[in-house]
Design a protein around this motif. Sequence first.
Motif, PDB file in Angstrom:
ATOM      1  N   PRO A 364      25.271 -19.781  24.969  1.00  0.00           N
ATOM      2  CA  PRO A 364      26.573 -20.117  24.390  1.00  0.00           C
ATOM      3  C   PRO A 364      26.723 -21.629  24.313  1.00  0.00           C
ATOM      4  CG  PRO A 364      26.822 -19.237  26.622  1.00  0.00           C
ATOM      5  CD  PRO A 364      25.368 -19.152  26.292  1.00  0.00           C
ATOM      6  N   GLU A 365      27.426 -22.106  23.295  1.00  0.00           N
ATOM      7  CA  GLU A 365      27.613 -23.550  23.095  1.00  0.00           C
ATOM      8  C   GLU A 365      28.665 -24.096  24.052  1.00  0.00           C
ATOM      9  OE1 GLU A 365      26.218 -25.751  21.014  1.00  0.00           O
ATOM     10  OE2 GLU A 365      24.792 -24.248  20.311  1.00  0.00           O
ATOM     11  N   GLY A 366      28.445 -25.299  24.554  1.00  0.00           N
ATOM     12  CA  GLY A 366      29.472 -25.943  25.371  1.00  0.00           C
ATOM     13  C   GLY A 366      28.901 -26.475  26.664  1.00  0.00           C
ATOM     14  N   PRO A 367      29.654 -27.327  27.371  1.00  0.00           N
ATOM     15  CA  PRO A 367      29.154 -27.896  28.620  1.00  0.00           C
ATOM     16  C   PRO A 367      29.064 -26.863  29.749  1.00  0.00           C
ATOM     17  CG  PRO A 367      31.426 -28.561  28.240  1.00  0.00           C
ATOM     18  CD  PRO A 367      30.983 -27.817  27.017  1.00  0.00           C
ATOM     19  N   GLY A 368      28.223 -27.122  30.721  1.00  0.00           N
ATOM     20  CA  GLY A 368      28.037 -26.186  31.844  1.00  0.00           C
ATOM     21  C   GLY A 368      27.450 -24.888  31.341  1.00  0.00           C
ATOM     22  N   LEU A 369      28.000 -23.762  31.797  1.00  0.00           N
ATOM     23  CA  LEU A 369      27.523 -22.454  31.347  1.00  0.00           C
ATOM     24  C   LEU A 369      27.848 -22.216  29.873  1.00  0.00           C
ATOM     25  CD1 LEU A 369      28.544 -20.181  34.378  1.00  0.00           C
ATOM     26  CD2 LEU A 369      26.216 -20.873  33.746  1.00  0.00           C
ATOM     27  N   GLY A 370      28.836 -22.940  29.339  1.00  0.00           N
ATOM     28  CA  GLY A 370      29.176 -22.808  27.919  1.00  0.00           C
ATOM     29  C   GLY A 370      30.093 -21.636  27.621  1.00  0.00           C
ATOM     30  N   ILE A 371      30.685 -21.064  28.671  1.00  0.00           N
ATOM     31  CA  ILE A 371      31.561 -19.902  28.464  1.00  0.00           C
ATOM     32  C   ILE A 371      33.008 -20.270  28.781  1.00  0.00           C
ATOM     33  CG2 ILE A 371      29.897 -18.054  28.876  1.00  0.00           C
ATOM     34  CD1 ILE A 371      31.359 -18.213  31.840  1.00  0.00           C
ATOM     35  N   GLU A 372      33.915 -19.494  28.188  1.00  0.00           N
ATOM     36  CA  GLU A 372      35.326 -19.585  28.565  1.00  0.00           C
ATOM     37  C   GLU A 372      35.754 -18.225  29.067  1.00  0.00           C
ATOM     38  OE1 GLU A 372      38.421 -21.156  25.930  1.00  0.00           O
ATOM     39  OE2 GLU A 372      36.785 -22.385  25.092  1.00  0.00           O
ATOM     40  N   ILE A 373      36.533 -18.219  30.147  1.00  0.00           N
ATOM     41  CA  ILE A 373      37.015 -16.951  30.700  1.00  0.00           C
ATOM     42  C   ILE A 373      38.301 -16.545  29.969  1.00  0.00           C
ATOM     43  CG2 ILE A 373      37.893 -15.810  32.793  1.00  0.00           C
ATOM     44  CD1 ILE A 373      34.945 -16.540  33.004  1.00  0.00           C
TER      45      ILE A 373
END
Length: 383
Positions: A364-373
């Motif tokens: 997934p795109e984005g910083p860290g794991l790239g996920i949003e909860i």
Amino acid sequence: MKVVSVEAIPFSLPVRREFRWNGLQQGLGQFVLVKVTTDSGLAGYGEAVPLPDWGGDFGRRAGETRSTVISMVNSLFSPALLGRDPCALSEAIAAMEQVVVGHTYAKCAVEMALHDLWGKCIGQPLYRLLGGAVRDAVPIAHMVGLMEQDEAVAEAVGAVSDGVRALQIKGGEDGERDVALIRELRRRLGPGVLLRLDANQGYGTAKRALNILSTFPPGELDYIEQPVRGLDQMSAVRRELRIPVVADESCWTPRDALDVVQEKAADCISIYLAKAGGFRAANAVASIAQAAQLPCDVNGSIESGVGNAANVHFAISTPAVTLPAVIPVSAPAGQHPCRIGGNYFEDDIITKPFPFRDGKVFPPEGPGLGIEIDEHKLLKFRQ
Ligand SMILES: [Mg+2]
């Protein structure tokens, strides 16, 4: 930046269908989310999928449950981490090691959340912090659970029609059934689909395993995973069999990986972040495997999108991980790209589906794991 809270939140996801494997007592889809919050307002997430009956060869590693993970996080790891710099990972890991031996699933969930925070702090996706991508995506192996032959064939054919090119077929309860099923799958799917039979230690002795596995003609079965229990028996199977042997239950930690290499007990190693205790230890397992020229996959207990993001970041950044991985394609309800392939849950707590093309899952795109909860989903599935 300092850690101000460490929370452990149990949740469950609805399964697309029931899955079983040899020795599994509880169903899939039972998780503990770990949320580490800092005084800057940033939060990092990790996850454990503990299994009570999953304890390595001869119970050398203890099983964990949601209760034990929550207890470890609340009673030991939270006090050990409060006030610490979350990006000082080596210190944080040492602090967890100091308060309790083992409990790798609980430690992995916390370490995962700290890695997510680290990436968010510096605005980089986790795979870059793990050394950078050596491949752009992970080919997945769809897991076909223990079920009747016609159901297993339908599940496998469905996954392949979704673009998946590798299957992990659960077996180990009945060798004759396993041989007949693999034969039928090879006949139906042709030579282009990788077939890996996972006996979950079910064949008992090396002699019995060899009697079953030596009936496969060349080209029918590509890998046999953990046919028996114990390195001496694994080694005896590997010595006599031309089909590559994968170690799963026999290999948790870096020390286990050294033992597998020294005993010549496997041709490949199945790495789980949680068996090892997090990214750092899993990387050590991968390095030992690489030095011994044993290819690896990344596997787990069918994580939600949180743990699966960690799997994907690790798999694309670890050179030794070259085999298709038994991990899901994570997606919220109604957005799964596949009817069957990598599709284990009817919903997830992440907001976006993981990109999936040509049988491969992308980070997934984005910083860290790239996920949003998705907080509404978390509330819905929280227990
Ligand atoms: Mg396995």
